[in-house]
Design a protein around this motif. Structure first.
Motif, short mmCIF file in Angstrom:
data_model
loop_
_atom_site.label_atom_id
_atom_site.label_comp_id
_atom_site.label_asym_id
_atom_site.label_seq_id
_atom_site.Cartn_x
_atom_site.Cartn_y
_atom_site.Cartn_z
N SER A 9 0.79 -1.22 0.00
CA SER A 9 0.00 0.00 0.00
C SER A 9 0.83 1.27 0.00
N SER A 10 2.09 1.20 0.50
CA SER A 10 2.86 2.43 0.67
C SER A 10 4.26 2.32 0.08
N SER A 11 4.38 1.55 -1.01
CA SER A 11 5.71 1.29 -1.55
C SER A 11 6.39 2.56 -2.04
N SER A 12 5.61 3.60 -2.36
CA SER A 12 6.21 4.82 -2.88
C SER A 12 7.13 5.49 -1.87
N THR A 13 6.98 5.16 -0.59
CA THR A 13 7.84 5.74 0.44
C THR A 13 9.00 4.83 0.79
N SER A 14 9.10 3.68 0.15
CA SER A 14 10.09 2.68 0.56
C SER A 14 11.44 2.87 -0.09
N VAL A 15 11.48 3.36 -1.33
CA VAL A 15 12.72 3.46 -2.07
C VAL A 15 13.11 4.92 -2.24
N LYS A 16 14.35 5.24 -1.89
CA LYS A 16 14.85 6.61 -1.99
C LYS A 16 16.03 6.64 -2.96
N ILE A 17 15.94 7.53 -3.96
CA ILE A 17 17.02 7.68 -4.93
C ILE A 17 18.14 8.50 -4.29
N ILE A 18 19.36 7.93 -4.28
CA ILE A 18 20.53 8.61 -3.71
C ILE A 18 21.26 9.41 -4.78
N SER A 19 21.44 8.81 -5.94
CA SER A 19 22.16 9.50 -7.01
C SER A 19 21.78 8.93 -8.37
N LYS A 20 21.98 9.74 -9.39
CA LYS A 20 21.78 9.32 -10.77
C LYS A 20 22.91 9.89 -11.61
N SER A 21 23.53 9.03 -12.41
CA SER A 21 24.68 9.46 -13.21
C SER A 21 24.66 8.75 -14.56
N THR A 22 25.57 9.15 -15.43
CA THR A 22 25.70 8.51 -16.74
C THR A 22 27.02 7.74 -16.78
N VAL A 23 26.94 6.50 -17.23
CA VAL A 23 28.13 5.66 -17.37
C VAL A 23 28.43 5.50 -18.86
N PHE A 24 29.68 5.72 -19.23
CA PHE A 24 30.11 5.64 -20.62
C PHE A 24 31.02 4.42 -20.81
N PRO A 25 31.11 3.90 -22.03
CA PRO A 25 32.04 2.80 -22.28
C PRO A 25 33.48 3.20 -21.95
N ALA A 26 34.23 2.28 -21.39
CA ALA A 26 35.62 2.57 -21.01
C ALA A 26 36.50 2.86 -22.22
#
Length: 492
Positions: A9-26
């Motif tokens: 019923s309340s899953s929207s409060t369960s997960v918190k985004i810490i960071s978002k970034s872009t990963v490129f091929p090495a």
């Protein structure tokens, strides 16, 4: 309210985004643009594939874990440059993947109040699982404007969930899991990957036909807001063998040949053990053949075709879901199965061909025929369609699409359809990132509607199967009370 109910019923409060970034091929890509095929293009109206693995928590602090995964993903993308690209449409209307190193999204999230038991214990898959994925219900055509893939790492109270959301016009299940397996290999320190993808574009599925895309792009063809329930049904190896024996009209027994055959196909056995098991299996088969009279051998060769374990399970599902839906006896039911065309074409595609190389096989029968005949009858209908889907049929499907290019109509349009996706043969548990095998496989909201079934291998291997079943609530209740179906379902 229980913990499980709270998560639903309340899953929207369960997960918190810490960071978002872009990963490129090495390493920068030198790969040319890859034209979408007649198997890729229909998926432009489908959601991104969303699959992931649940693990026990590694003995690493958070920053070390995230750094390790991001570095490993960067290295893996050098082997899969298409995933770091974008879609482009040329002046003629052809759609390509341009391998331009635009990168993929990487999301770090935490859900410290969610535990492994909260994911595995509830009867229905809890809604919080859907928050472990990015690109929720994003249509694949959007790959023109956003990354073709994202990885989300969600740290739980006692575990970690690693998910991949990948554009469905870029990969099918075979290609998806080859990437995921390679990602895990690189992370645990393998210096040379074991399964390099094949990006060739020189087969019959690369077509001169042009798909005309509507203004604004294609959309999904089913109601994403319709009420559904989602549940994992587990079937042990013994239950599967018992079901297969029933369908093939023979007394249930786990023979030495069956046991050894299962062992030789178990990905968790070593190559040496598998080779020994294969030799022993052949020896036993030859010994049995020598001991039989020729007349008996000839009689057996003329006997009814052997129905596979998965076809037996699919027939059971077709029959029991049809009964749960309480359809008019004259209503035509449809059971769709996705088949891998790589080995069906002549010349064959590389088993590691990267892209979509699948076709959907529909089997039709009235509700009365499905329910009034025995289980073998339903299994035979499925078996025949799969067996007949060889080179000529694959090419026929290609020609039919070229005569009328279109996106794939996914859904349950008449209330009597079942669509089977994924496969228990996919190596979903071959993902050891350095701290052990996964505990479970789960998926996001993508492409889910009443009648959508996904088949996963069971964690214990050996031929066990998990079915991710999505049904209308009243149909699910009927299936759960069906004794023919539930007698094969594991209680754990």
């Amino acid at each position: 309210m229980t913990c499980s109910e709270l998560l639903q019923s309340s899953s929207s409060t369960s997960v918190k985004i810490i960071s978002k970034s872009t990963v490129f091929p090495a390493i920068p890509s030198t790969m040319e643009d890859l034209k979408l095929s007649v198997s890729d293009l229909p998926m432009l109206s489908c959601h991104y594939i969303q699959k992931g693995n649940l693990f026990t928590r590694p003995n690493l602090n958070s920053s070390t874990l995230i750094s390790l995964l991001k570095d490993s993903l960067s290295t893996t993308l050098t082997h899969f440059p298409a995933l770091a690209g974008r879609f482009i449409t040329d002046s003629l209307g052809y759609i390509y993947i341009t391998c331009n190193d635009s990168g993929v999204d990487f999301v770090h999230a935490v859900a410290k109040n969610v535990y492994i038991r909260d994911i595995l214990s509830p009867t229905d898959v809890p809604n919080v699982v859907k928050e472990f994925f990015t690109y929720d219900r994003v249509v694949s055509y959007k790959g023109h404007f956003q990354p073709l893939m994202a990885v989300q790492v969600t740290e739980l109270g006692d575990g970690v969930f690693i998910s991949c959301s990948v554009n469905h016009s870029v990969t099918d299940g075979t290609s998806f899991w080859n990437f995921f397996n390679t990602f895990a290999e690189v992370c645990r320190g393998v210096k040379r990957i074991t399964k390099s993808p094949d990006f060739c574009r020189n087969s019959v599925i690369i077509s001169p036909a042009i798909l005309k895309v509507p203004e604004g792009g294609p959309v999904v063809t089913f109601d994403t807001k319709a009420p559904i329930r989602e549940r994992i049904f587990s079937f042990s190896r013994e239950a599967i063998l018992e079901l297969k024996s029933k369908v093939n009209n023979r007394k249930f027994s786990i023979s030495a040949v069956e046991l050894i055959g299962k062992q030789s196909n178990d990905p968790w056995n070593s190559n040496k053990d598998a080779k020994m098991a294969s030799k022993l299996e052949n020896w036993i088969r030859n010994a049995v053949a020598v001991s039989k009279p020729q007349s008996l051998i000839e009689t057996e060769s003329m006997a009814a075709v052997e129905i596979s374990s998965f076809q037996s399970l699919s027939a059971l599902l077709w029959r029991c879901v049809t009964r749960a839906r309480k359809l008019n006896p004259e209503k035509t039911t449809t059971f769709r199965m996705a088949v891998n065309c790589r080995h069906r074409l002549e010349p064959k595609l590389n088993p590691l061909y990267f892209g979509n190389a699948i076709q959907s096989i529909p089997t039709f029968a009235s509700a009365d025929d499905v329910l009034s005949n025995d289980l073998r009858w339903a299994a035979e209908q499925l078996n025949k369609n799969v067996k007949d889907h060889g080179n000529d049929t694959v090419r026929k499907y290609v020609a039919e699409w070229e005569s009328n290019p279109r996106t794939f109509p996914l859904g349950n349009f008449d209330g009597a359809m079942i669509t089977m996706g994924s496969s228990p043969r996919f190596p979903m548990f071959d993902n050891d990132f350095g701290w052990g095998r996964p505990v479970a496989v789960r998926s996001g909201w993508a492409n889910k509607f009443d009648g959508k079934i996904s088949a996963f291998p069971g964690r214990e291997g050996g031929g066990s199967v998990d079915l991710e079943v999505v049904l209308a609530p009243e149909t699910m209740a009927g299936l759960e009370s069906d004794p023919e179906f539930m007698q094969y379902v594991s209680s754990y």
